[in-house]
Design an enzyme around this catalytic site. Structure first.
Site, short mmCIF file in Angstrom:
data_model
loop_
_atom_site.label_atom_id
_atom_site.label_comp_id
_atom_site.label_asym_id
_atom_site.label_seq_id
_atom_site.Cartn_x
_atom_site.Cartn_y
_atom_site.Cartn_z
N ARG A 117 27.29 45.77 35.21
CA ARG A 117 26.09 46.57 35.49
C ARG A 117 25.32 46.95 34.23
O ARG A 117 24.14 47.29 34.31
CB ARG A 117 26.45 47.77 36.34
CG ARG A 117 26.87 47.34 37.76
CD ARG A 117 27.27 48.48 38.62
NE ARG A 117 28.36 49.24 38.03
CZ ARG A 117 29.38 49.73 38.68
NH1 ARG A 117 29.45 49.56 39.98
NH2 ARG A 117 30.31 50.41 38.07
N GLU A 142 43.26 52.42 34.70
CA GLU A 142 44.13 53.32 35.44
C GLU A 142 45.48 52.68 35.73
O GLU A 142 46.52 53.33 35.60
CB GLU A 142 43.44 53.73 36.75
CG GLU A 142 44.17 54.83 37.49
CD GLU A 142 43.41 55.31 38.71
OE1 GLU A 142 43.98 56.14 39.43
OE2 GLU A 142 42.27 54.87 38.95
#
Length: 172
Positions: A58, A95
């Site tokens: 993005r 994560e």
């Protein structure tokens, strides 16, 4: 224009407990998209930017039109194995696990004035890794610019010492 009105909030995506900030509604709206690009480009116009760097994927959406507006070059940061020439790499933690980001070794010249542009600042992990890549290549980071910042995740703290701009701020 209130850009926040053009962000769709999707609860529970990509997993339960997450309130996802969807920029596709912003980039679909020609006026909102132009406004966001123009706001960041306007902030950068007197900073003598040589290169705008945008992380996959993005960051490409905002970085490339901002570079075009400024008359600067655009450098994509890609995930490992996506660039065809000699690269600089950095491993960063996610994560669950890790990933590798890369830029072409010759994409940034020593002393280039760089604006790092991405859609969203969350924890700052990806951005701080891209900062290291840019500096490893010899670039001077002039400013780091985001459309959205999730302030509660304190990503800005990982970017201390840098000029950071965000157009929209959310407390999550």
């Amino acid at each position: 224009m209130n850009l926040q009105d053009n962000i769709r909030i999707v609860e529970g995506f990509p997993k339960k407990g997450i309130s996802f900030k969807d920029i596709t509604t912003l980039i679909r709206d020609k006026d909102a998209f132009k406004y966001a690009v123009d706001k960041i480009a306007g902030y950068l116009k007197d900073k003598n930017i040589d290169v705008v760097v945008g992380p996959e994927a993005r960051g490409f959406l905002f970085g490339a039109p901002i570079a075009y507006t400024l008359g600067a070059g655009f450098v994509p940061v890609r995930k490992q194995g996506k660039l065809p020439y000699d690269t600089l790499s950095i491993k960063y933690d996610l994560e669950y696990g890790s990933d590798v980001l890369q830029i072409h070794k010759d994409a940034i010249n020593k002393g280039d004035r760089v604006a790092l542009v991405d859609d969203l600042l969350a924890t700052g992990g990806t951005t701080s890794s891209v900062v290291k890549l840019i500096e490893q290549a010899g670039g001077e980071i002039v400013t780091i610019d985001f459309v959205i910042e999730l302030t509660d995740l304190k990503g800005r703290e990982k970017l201390k010492g840098y000029d950071v701009l965000s157009l929209i701020k959310y407390d999550i």
